[in-house]
Structure formats: structure tokens, C-alpha cells
Write a protein that holds these residues in place. Structure first.
Motif, PDB file in Angstrom:
ATOM      1  N   SER A 165       0.824  -1.211   0.000  1.00 26.77           N
ATOM      2  CA  SER A 165       0.000   0.000   0.000  1.00 26.77           C
ATOM      3  C   SER A 165       0.862   1.267   0.000  1.00 26.77           C
ATOM      4  O   SER A 165       0.380   2.349  -0.301  1.00 26.77           O
ATOM      5  CB  SER A 165      -0.952  -0.004   1.194  1.00 26.77           C
ATOM      6  N   TYR A 168       0.816   3.756  -2.986  1.00 23.80           N
ATOM      7  CA  TYR A 168      -0.218   4.758  -3.230  1.00 23.80           C
ATOM      8  C   TYR A 168      -0.105   5.943  -2.276  1.00 23.80           C
ATOM      9  O   TYR A 168      -1.004   6.757  -2.170  1.00 23.80           O
ATOM     10  CB  TYR A 168      -1.603   4.105  -3.104  1.00 23.80           C
ATOM     11  N   THR A 169       1.023   6.033  -1.589  1.00 24.50           N
ATOM     12  CA  THR A 169       1.240   7.156  -0.676  1.00 24.50           C
ATOM     13  C   THR A 169       2.393   8.012  -1.186  1.00 24.50           C
ATOM     14  O   THR A 169       2.908   7.780  -2.279  1.00 24.50           O
ATOM     15  CB  THR A 169       1.596   6.643   0.732  1.00 24.50           C
ATOM     16  N   SER A 250      -5.225   8.390  -5.528  1.00 22.51           N
ATOM     17  CA  SER A 250      -6.632   8.639  -5.836  1.00 22.51           C
ATOM     18  C   SER A 250      -7.369   9.216  -4.645  1.00 22.51           C
ATOM     19  O   SER A 250      -8.493   9.675  -4.766  1.00 22.51           O
ATOM     20  CB  SER A 250      -7.292   7.344  -6.302  1.00 22.51           C
ATOM     21  N   GLN A 251      -6.741   9.201  -3.484  1.00 25.19           N
ATOM     22  CA  GLN A 251      -7.412   9.730  -2.302  1.00 25.19           C
ATOM     23  C   GLN A 251      -6.747  11.008  -1.822  1.00 25.19           C
ATOM     24  O   GLN A 251      -5.556  11.034  -1.541  1.00 25.19           O
ATOM     25  CB  GLN A 251      -7.396   8.699  -1.173  1.00 25.19           C
ATOM     26  N   GLY A 252      -7.535  12.068  -1.750  1.00 28.49           N
ATOM     27  CA  GLY A 252      -7.027  13.320  -1.226  1.00 28.49           C
ATOM     28  C   GLY A 252      -6.095  14.035  -2.189  1.00 28.49           C
ATOM     29  O   GLY A 252      -5.854  13.574  -3.310  1.00 28.49           O
ATOM     30  N   CYS A 253      -5.587  15.170  -1.756  1.00 31.35           N
ATOM     31  CA  CYS A 253      -4.728  15.987  -2.608  1.00 31.35           C
ATOM     32  C   CYS A 253      -3.525  16.413  -1.788  1.00 31.35           C
ATOM     33  O   CYS A 253      -3.400  17.579  -1.409  1.00 31.35           O
ATOM     34  CB  CYS A 253      -5.476  17.214  -3.107  1.00 31.35           C
ATOM     35  N   CYS A 262      -7.456  19.627  -7.573  1.00 33.61           N
ATOM     36  CA  CYS A 262      -8.688  19.410  -6.813  1.00 33.61           C
ATOM     37  C   CYS A 262      -9.501  20.697  -6.745  1.00 33.61           C
ATOM     38  O   CYS A 262     -10.722  20.669  -6.852  1.00 33.61           O
ATOM     39  CB  CYS A 262      -8.355  18.938  -5.395  1.00 33.61           C
TER      40      CYS A 262
END
Lengths: 306, 304
Positions: A165, A168-169, A250-253, A262
């Protein structure tokens, strides 16, 4: 070569010119007018957008002056955070890219100047450094993603399920950014390494200098400005990057380019229509400052490249 | 002299340094290299190139996966994902769109840049630095910033310029700006390698007008630079995502991204194909741009 420019007396616009300074002045004005299409185009599609950003940052949607947009950049913890993370990401990946890319450039420069390896690496670097964007994000999904090559291989062969994971960070972002910083470093730094003369090695050696002495007293100081310049360029490259981050996260900006994206895409909060422009202006300020330092260093770097 | 001081190709160039001016002064470099250095070189090549190649190899592996065999724990191999590219209408439409934008961008860039640059060399050398500055400016203004500022302009175009104003082809306008730094450097290094002023004087004294001088005399002499500039422009347009996605145009990168959520195998296949395509383009021009080495070298040896 450019110094040998001559100016034929006949005017390109008015045809054979009669004598007199008036006609000559007309011709000269005509010379500048010929650049008008270029300036007009750049003005419309580059300068005007920049002005829209700069002016918008200081106005409300209604058009009246305000400092609210700009001050929110400094007061909102979300925005400050995004800027800080972007800068961290850019610094880390610029250093990693400069070190590994510099080493790669050295290895390539030592090889055959007309060899296949060199041309192969240069062409591949051009693609990966400058045109990858979204596609590089997919490359890493195919490598370290949940069903990527490495993940699946380790799962099937070693029976270990790795937690991927991190990809994705921001950590994943740093890994992918480094991936395109290395080839950019190669492209930017290789010409400087090519400029190193055999005579310099020989001179150093004839004075009894070994490899260490050469790099400490000759090669290092000569390459330092180019290396620093390249480092700054890598910084702005990572700082400005949007596509790879947008495709991967895909999560947050979390970083500033994503935050601006965004802002553009989200529902506009009343009174905050122009906050995105203030953020964009902030980016311009940072990148311009770095590029100004770059230009200064560049002047020094070119001294040895004559 | 009018040549910009402190401006050389050998030093770290903002972009396309090695891509455009590849002039290794390799004389005598092959002399007895110490063993330690040779080992270090090979290690660096293996490790760094390995890191660069691994994700590309993974794309190939990922996009050719077939059915999973539980007993051997391996995947079958198939080209289905690549075949699916051609049967996916959205994808094919976007590829065509992007190629059209690329053609328009190359055309616009050449029309805008070549006459202007030739003109600054032969008639208004004083403006050379200004044009150079403007061409390199997009490097200092990130694409994400340009898109914020240009969104209102595109909104206006969409409302007032009819069907064309709202089509994805208008992206060519902004793509021309994005390729300026790359194209400028490519064409500039070609222009510096020939004596543009003398050539144009000769053509003019033989009675050629300016259009003829530029297109029949100068342009054939800077073919290499024009080719590089065009290829870089094509590669950039095919890889462009930031602006098209935020202006909601379905270029190939936008569709690849959207498709990736549903069918990552096809997305990875297209990505790999696009990267290989761009690589082949760049590799071919680096091999076949005739005399690129000599030219760059001559340009460097020119007294500033």
C-alpha cells in the motif's frame, strides 16, 4: 557566428528603399513587426494565462481587490501542508535522482561515445524523463501494485504477501518520481561530463595526482556548478509534476499540484473561487526563484564548457 | 558580439541537453582504465539501468498475462490485451485525437518558430535573447499553473468559436507553448551550426524573396533540428495529461487513465506501446540525424 550578422541596406518590407533615414527607420520597424505573430501567440497562450493567475490571486470572483486568497495560502494548514510536502518530495527525489543519475551519466560517459549503449540510454532517458507521466504510474502499478510483477512473484514463489500500500502514498510517489529524475539527470548532466578533457586527467596525473586528487581538486570543482544546476532543475521538475501523482494517488490531494487540480475540479465554495489561482501563483514564485538561481549557476557552469 | 554570453550547450541545459547536443569529446578516453573503475562502471550500469528497466519489464509481463495456472503458479502468455487496444472504441478515438493534435502542434510550432528564429538571426539579433527567454519560459511556469490561467480562455473559446472552439483539437494551441523549450533548443542548435546570415545574404543577393530564402535555403539546412523539434513535439503531445484532463478533453493519456480503473491490463499495454513508440522515434532521430555530432561540436568550438 551570430556576430557576423550583416544588415543588407534594402528593406525586406518596403522593397528597394529610397535614400533617407525615414525609409531605413521604417525598414527597421518592419524587422521588429515580423516578430509580432510570435510575440502575439506567446502573449495570448502563455503570458495572458499567467496574468490571469497573478491578477486572479488578488481579486474576488466579482473582480474587487482582496488579499483573502493569498492569505489563505499561508493560514490554511491544508495548503501549507501541501506546499511543504511538495517541497520535501522535490528535494528528496532531486537528490536521489542527481546522485543515481549522475553515476549513470558517468558510467555512460566513460563508454564508447558512438556506442549503441550510449544512444540507447539517451533515447530511453528522453522518453522516461519527459514524456512518461501517467504511463510511469502504470509501470509501477504493474511492478509493485497489488497484482504487480514483484508482488505476485514474491507471493507465488516465497509465499509471502507483501503490503504494497506504500505505493499509493507519498513514499510511492517518491519512488516513481526518482524513476523519472534519474533519466532527466542523465540528459542534463551528460554534456558536462563529456566536456571533461583527457588533458585535465593527464595534467593532474603528471603532477602526481591520483584519482582522488583529480576529483577533489579538478573534476569536482569543475562539475560542481553543473551538478548544482541540474539539482535545481530536478527540483522544479518534481515540484511541478502533476500527471504521475494524479494517476497514482486517488485519495485526497496531499501535494500542491494535486491540490490545485482538486480546486479546479471540486465544487467551488462561495468566496474561494480564486484560491486556486493564489496557490498557482505560489508555485510560480517558488519555481521562478529556483530558476533564477539556476540561471546564475548556469553562467558559472558554462565557463569551463568553452 | 550578439551571442548570448554564458550560454553554451555543453553545460547543464534546461532540457534536452544530451538529446540535442551530443558531442562527446571522447578523444583518448579509452586509454587503460583502472580495473576498479571498470568494475564500478559495470556495477552502476547494472544497478541503475536495472532500476530503470524493471518497471518496463513488469509492464510487458503484466500486459501479456493469460490464465493463472494453479499447479505451476505461473501465468500463461497472451497478446489479448494488446489486441484489445484495437477493439476499444474510446481508446482508438482518443489515439486518433491525440495524433491529430500532434500534427497540428508540429505544424503550428514550425510555422511559429522557424521564421521567427531565422528572422532573429539574420535581421534582429538584438531580439534573439528575448525570443529565447520567451521560448524557455514554459519551464518556469508549471503546466498545472498554465491550465489554471488558461481555463477561462478555453471556456471563452468553447462558447464563441463554434464547434472547433469546443473540440479537443484546440489543445494544440497550448501544446505549442509546452513544446517551445524543447523545439527552440533543437532548432537553435541547428541554426548555430550553419552560417545563416551568409546563406540568407547569398540567397537574397541572387534575387530570392524572404519566403523563398527561408523555405528553400535555410530550412533544408536545418532539417536535423526541425526533425528533432517535431519528434519531441509528437512525443510530448502523446504523453500530455495535465492540461487535457483538467480541461476535460479525452486525449489518449486521459483515456488510458480512465481505462486503468476498469481494465488495467489494456491500460498497461497501451502505455507500454506508447513508450516504445516514443523511444523508437527518439532513437531513430538520434541515429539518423546526419552529422549531428559534428554540428554540435562546431557550434561549441565557435568563439563566443
Amino acid at each position: 557566428m551570430t556576430g557576423s550578422v550583416t544588415t543588407p541596406s534594402s528593406s525586406p518590407v518596403a522593397g528597394p528603399a529610397p535614400s533617407g533615414t525615414g525609409a531605413r527607420r521604417m525598414a527597421r520597424a518592419g524587422n521588429y513587426l515580423a516578430l509580432l505573430p510570435f510575440h502575439g501567440y506567446v502573449g495570448l497562450f502563455l503570458i495572458l494565462p499567467t496574468l490571469i493567475v497573478a491578477v486572479g490571486a488578488f481579486t474576488t470572483a466579482g473582480g474587487s481587490l482582496t488579499l483573502d486568497n493569498v492569505s489563505s495560502v499561508f493560514t490554511s494548514s491544508v495548503f501549507v501542508d501541501a506546499f511543504v510536502k511538495s517541497i520535501q518530495l522535490a528535494v528528496i527525489t532531486a537528490i536521489a535522482g542527481a546522485v543515481f543519475g549522475g553515476l549513470l551519466a558517468w558510467a555512460v560517459a566513460r563508454g564508447n561515445p558512438n556506442g549503441l549503449l550510449r544512444q540507447f540510454v539517451i533515447a530511453a532517458s528522453g522518453v522516461l524523463a519527459q514524456f512518461g507521466g501517467v504511463m510511469l504510474a502504470f509501470a509501477f502499478l504493474a511492478t509493485f501494485g497489488f497484482s504487480g510483477l514483484v508482488t505476485v512473484f514474491i507471493k507465488n514463489q516465497l509465499g509471502v504477501v507483501l503490503d504494497m500500500s506504500w505505493l499509493y502514498t507519498l513514499t510511492g510517489l517518491a519512488v516513481v518520481y526518482t524513476y523519472f529524475q534519474i533519466p532527466l539527470m542523465l540528459i542534463v548532466f551528460l554534456p558536462s561530463l563529456d566536456g571533461m578533457r583527457q588533458e585535465w586527467y593527464d595534467a593532474s596525473a603528471s603532477l602526481g595526482g591520483g584519482s582522488w586528487a583529480f576529483w577533489r581538486y579538478v573534476g569536482g570543482p569543475i562539475l560542481a556548478p553543473s551538478f548544482l544546476g541540474a539539482l535545481l532543475l530536478l527540483f522544479t521538475n518534481a515540484f511541478s509534476a502533476y500527471a504521475t501523482a494524479a494517476a497514482l494517488i486517488s485519495q485526497g490531494c496531499p501535494i500542491i499540484t494535486l491540490e490545485i487540480g482538486c480546486q479546479m475540479q471540486s465544487e467551488i465554495v462561495l468566496g474561494q473561487e480564486n484560491v486556486g489561482k493564489a496557490l498557482a501563483l505560489g508555485m510560480i514564485v517558488i519555481v521562478s526563484a529556483v530558476m533564477a538561481v539556476y540561471a546564475l549557476i548556469q553562467r558559472r557552469a558554462s565557463r569551463w564548457a568553452q | 558580439m550578439s551571442q548570448a554570453p554564458g550560454f553554451t550547450y555543453g553545460a547543464a541545459a534546461p532540457e534536452g541537453g544530451a538529446l540535442i547536443s551530443k558531442s562527446p569529446k571522447g578523444a583518448g578516453k579509452g586509454r587503460r582504465t583502472p580495473l576498479g573503475q571498470r568494475v564500478a562502471r559495470i556495477l552502476v550500469l547494472l544497478l541503475v539501468l536495472g532500476y530503470l528497466i524493471l518497471p518496463l519489464f513488469a509492464m510487458l509481463e503484466f500486459s501479456t498475462r493469460g490464465d493463472f495456472d494453479r499447479t505451476t503458479k505461473t501465468f500463461g502468455r497472451t497478446l489479448d490485451s494488446f489486441a484489445a487496444i484495437f477493439s476499444n472504441d474510446d481508446l482508438m478515438t482518443s489515439i486518433v485525437t491525440s495524433l491529430e493534435i500532434a500534427v497540428l502542434t508540429v505544424f503550428g510550432m514550425l510555422v511559429l518558430l522557424v521564421p521567427t528564429m531565422v528572422w532573429t538571426v539574420v535581421r534582429v539579433p538584438r531580439m534573439r535573447r528575448v525570443v529565447e527567454f520567451l521560448c524557455l519560459l514554459p519551464l518556469a511556469i508549471p503546466a498545472i499553473v498554465i491550465v489554471v490561467g488558461i481555463a477561462p480562455i478555453y471556456r471563452w473559446m468553447g462558447q464563441n468559436l463554434g464547434g472547433f472552439g469546443a473540440s479537443a483539437l484546440t489543445l494544440a494551441f497550448i501544446d505549442v507553448i509546452l513544446v517551445l523549450p524543447y523545439s527552440y533548443r533543437a532548432i537553435d542548435s541547428s541554426l548555430r551550426s550553419i552560417d545563416t546570415a551568409t546563406l540568407s545574404d547569398a540567397a537574397r543577393s541572387l534575387g530570392a524573396g524572404w519566403p523563398r530564402t527561408i523555405f528553400s535555403v535555410i530550412v533544408p539546412n536545418i532539417r536535423g533540428g526541425i526533425l528533432s523539434a517535431s519528434v519531441l513535439a509528437i512525443a510530448l503531445v502523446l504523453g500530455e495529461y495535465t492540461i487535457s484532463s483538467l480541461l476535460s478533453f479525452n486525449t489518449v493519456q486521459v483515456v488510458i487513465y480512465l481505462l486503468g480503473k476498469r481494465n488495467p491490463y489494456v491500460s498497461v499495454a497501451v502505455s507500454l506501446a506508447a513508450l516504445v513508440f516514443a523511444f523508437v522515434l527518439l532513437f531513430v532521430i538520434s541515429r539518423f540525424a546526419p552529422g549531428a555530432d559534428n554540428r554540435a561540436q562546431r557550434a561549441e568550438e565557435e568563439p563566443a
